[in-house]
Design a protein around this motif. Sequence first.
Motif, mmCIF file in Angstrom:
data_model
loop_
_atom_site.group_PDB
_atom_site.id
_atom_site.type_symbol
_atom_site.label_atom_id
_atom_site.label_comp_id
_atom_site.label_asym_id
_atom_site.label_seq_id
_atom_site.Cartn_x
_atom_site.Cartn_y
_atom_site.Cartn_z
ATOM 1 N N ALA A 126 0.828 -1.208 0.000
ATOM 2 C CA ALA A 126 0.000 0.000 0.000
ATOM 3 C C ALA A 126 0.862 1.259 0.000
ATOM 4 N N ASP A 127 2.085 1.163 0.499
ATOM 5 C CA ASP A 127 2.977 2.322 0.566
ATOM 6 C C ASP A 127 3.802 2.540 -0.694
ATOM 7 N N ASP A 128 3.747 1.611 -1.639
ATOM 8 C CA ASP A 128 4.523 1.744 -2.869
ATOM 9 C C ASP A 128 4.015 2.888 -3.737
ATOM 10 N N ASP A 129 4.898 3.364 -4.593
ATOM 11 C CA ASP A 129 4.584 4.432 -5.528
ATOM 12 C C ASP A 129 3.527 3.964 -6.536
ATOM 13 N N ALA A 130 2.490 4.752 -6.733
ATOM 14 C CA ALA A 130 1.381 4.381 -7.613
ATOM 15 C C ALA A 130 1.822 4.252 -9.068
ATOM 16 N N VAL A 131 2.716 5.096 -9.536
ATOM 17 C CA VAL A 131 3.187 5.008 -10.923
ATOM 18 C C VAL A 131 3.965 3.706 -11.124
ATOM 19 N N MET A 132 4.785 3.341 -10.159
ATOM 20 C CA MET A 132 5.536 2.100 -10.238
ATOM 21 C C MET A 132 4.569 0.906 -10.289
ATOM 22 N N ALA A 133 3.532 0.933 -9.472
ATOM 23 C CA ALA A 133 2.544 -0.149 -9.455
ATOM 24 C C ALA A 133 1.803 -0.230 -10.790
ATOM 25 N N ALA A 134 1.460 0.919 -11.353
ATOM 26 C CA ALA A 134 0.773 0.936 -12.649
ATOM 27 C C ALA A 134 1.678 0.358 -13.734
ATOM 28 N N ARG A 135 2.956 0.694 -13.677
ATOM 29 C CA ARG A 135 3.894 0.160 -14.667
ATOM 30 C C ARG A 135 4.059 -1.350 -14.526
ATOM 31 N N LEU A 136 4.100 -1.844 -13.299
ATOM 32 C CA LEU A 136 4.173 -3.288 -13.068
ATOM 33 C C LEU A 136 2.940 -3.975 -13.654
ATOM 34 N N PHE A 137 1.784 -3.391 -13.406
ATOM 35 C CA PHE A 137 0.520 -3.916 -13.930
ATOM 36 C C PHE A 137 0.565 -4.021 -15.457
ATOM 37 N N VAL A 138 1.058 -2.981 -16.100
ATOM 38 C CA VAL A 138 1.116 -2.937 -17.559
ATOM 39 C C VAL A 138 2.198 -3.873 -18.112
ATOM 40 N N GLU A 139 3.396 -3.763 -17.579
ATOM 41 C CA GLU A 139 4.520 -4.550 -18.111
ATOM 42 C C GLU A 139 4.291 -6.052 -17.971
ATOM 43 N N ARG A 140 3.672 -6.466 -16.892
ATOM 44 C CA ARG A 140 3.428 -7.888 -16.661
ATOM 45 C C ARG A 140 2.072 -8.344 -17.191
ATOM 46 N N ARG A 141 1.280 -7.379 -17.709
ATOM 47 C CA ARG A 141 -0.056 -7.673 -18.240
ATOM 48 C C ARG A 141 -0.882 -8.461 -17.225
ATOM 49 N N LEU A 142 -0.952 -7.903 -16.036
ATOM 50 C CA LEU A 142 -1.645 -8.560 -14.932
ATOM 51 C C LEU A 142 -3.155 -8.371 -15.035
ATOM 52 N N PRO A 143 -3.947 -9.343 -14.596
ATOM 53 C CA PRO A 143 -5.396 -9.171 -14.583
ATOM 54 C C PRO A 143 -5.861 -8.289 -13.426
ATOM 55 N N ALA A 144 -5.022 -8.202 -12.398
ATOM 56 C CA ALA A 144 -5.363 -7.407 -11.216
ATOM 57 C C ALA A 144 -4.071 -7.099 -10.464
ATOM 58 N N LEU A 145 -4.164 -6.103 -9.623
ATOM 59 C CA LEU A 145 -3.042 -5.739 -8.779
ATOM 60 C C LEU A 145 -3.256 -6.388 -7.418
ATOM 61 N N LEU A 146 -2.267 -7.125 -6.945
ATOM 62 C CA LEU A 146 -2.318 -7.734 -5.627
ATOM 63 C C LEU A 146 -1.553 -6.821 -4.676
ATOM 64 N N VAL A 147 -2.257 -6.316 -3.667
ATOM 65 C CA VAL A 147 -1.664 -5.396 -2.697
ATOM 66 C C VAL A 147 -1.507 -6.144 -1.375
ATOM 67 N N LEU A 148 -0.290 -6.142 -0.851
ATOM 68 C CA LEU A 148 -0.002 -6.805 0.422
ATOM 69 C C LEU A 148 0.165 -5.771 1.525
ATOM 70 N N ASP A 149 -0.148 -6.181 2.756
ATOM 71 C CA ASP A 149 0.065 -5.288 3.889
ATOM 72 C C ASP A 149 1.509 -5.403 4.364
ATOM 73 N N VAL A 202 0.078 3.642 -3.617
ATOM 74 C CA VAL A 202 -0.947 2.660 -3.988
ATOM 75 C C VAL A 202 -2.169 2.835 -3.094
ATOM 76 N N ALA A 203 -1.966 3.085 -1.802
ATOM 77 C CA ALA A 203 -3.091 3.265 -0.872
ATOM 78 C C ALA A 203 -3.983 4.421 -1.311
ATOM 79 N N GLN A 204 -3.391 5.497 -1.810
ATOM 80 C CA GLN A 204 -4.174 6.644 -2.266
ATOM 81 C C GLN A 204 -4.903 6.341 -3.565
ATOM 82 N N TRP A 205 -4.403 5.380 -4.304
ATOM 83 C CA TRP A 205 -4.977 4.994 -5.583
ATOM 84 C C TRP A 205 -6.118 3.998 -5.407
ATOM 85 N N LEU A 206 -6.109 3.278 -4.297
ATOM 86 C CA LEU A 206 -7.139 2.270 -4.072
ATOM 87 C C LEU A 206 -8.517 2.919 -3.996
#
Length: 152
Positions: free
Chosen positions: A15-38, A88-92
């Motif tokens: 949840a504390d990760d950078d939202a742009v980095m998470a979006a890029r991971l989602f795109v680059e890996r072509r993920l169906p969903a983002l898994l957020v861990l505590d 990521v938390a702010q993006w949720l």
Amino acid sequence: MRARDLAEPYPAVSADDDAVMAARLFVERRLPALLVLDADQRPYAIVPGSQLLRVIVPDYALEDSAQALALHASELERLAEKLEGSTVAQWLPRHRTLPTVVGPDTDVAQITALMIRTRTPLVAVVESAGQETRTVGAITAARLMEHFLSLG
């Protein structure tokens, strides 16, 4: 077939990760969903791609299809700008989707029914040992289909 047999390593963010980095991971890996861990590496949220797109579409456009038609492409093409400096938390979504979680011994029929019922493309597989719970992987809808089609 059990969850442990179908689970695969799955990239996750906190949840504390950078939202742009998470979006890029989602795109680059072509993920169906983002898994957020505590902080303890337990599933905190599962955010389908359709909900990730939600950040770029204004509320008024969601409520009225005529308003959606009036959106200019340039308004939608600045996702990185909208995410810049946020976590990521702010993006949720305000009402985050609680993660769909199963244990390693969960049967494939139960996993399938759960995925259908919760309308999620991803189920996290967690293992408990005493007070400790850890995420061991995930099962995607594509992985289930692969299993049922006997391709894997």
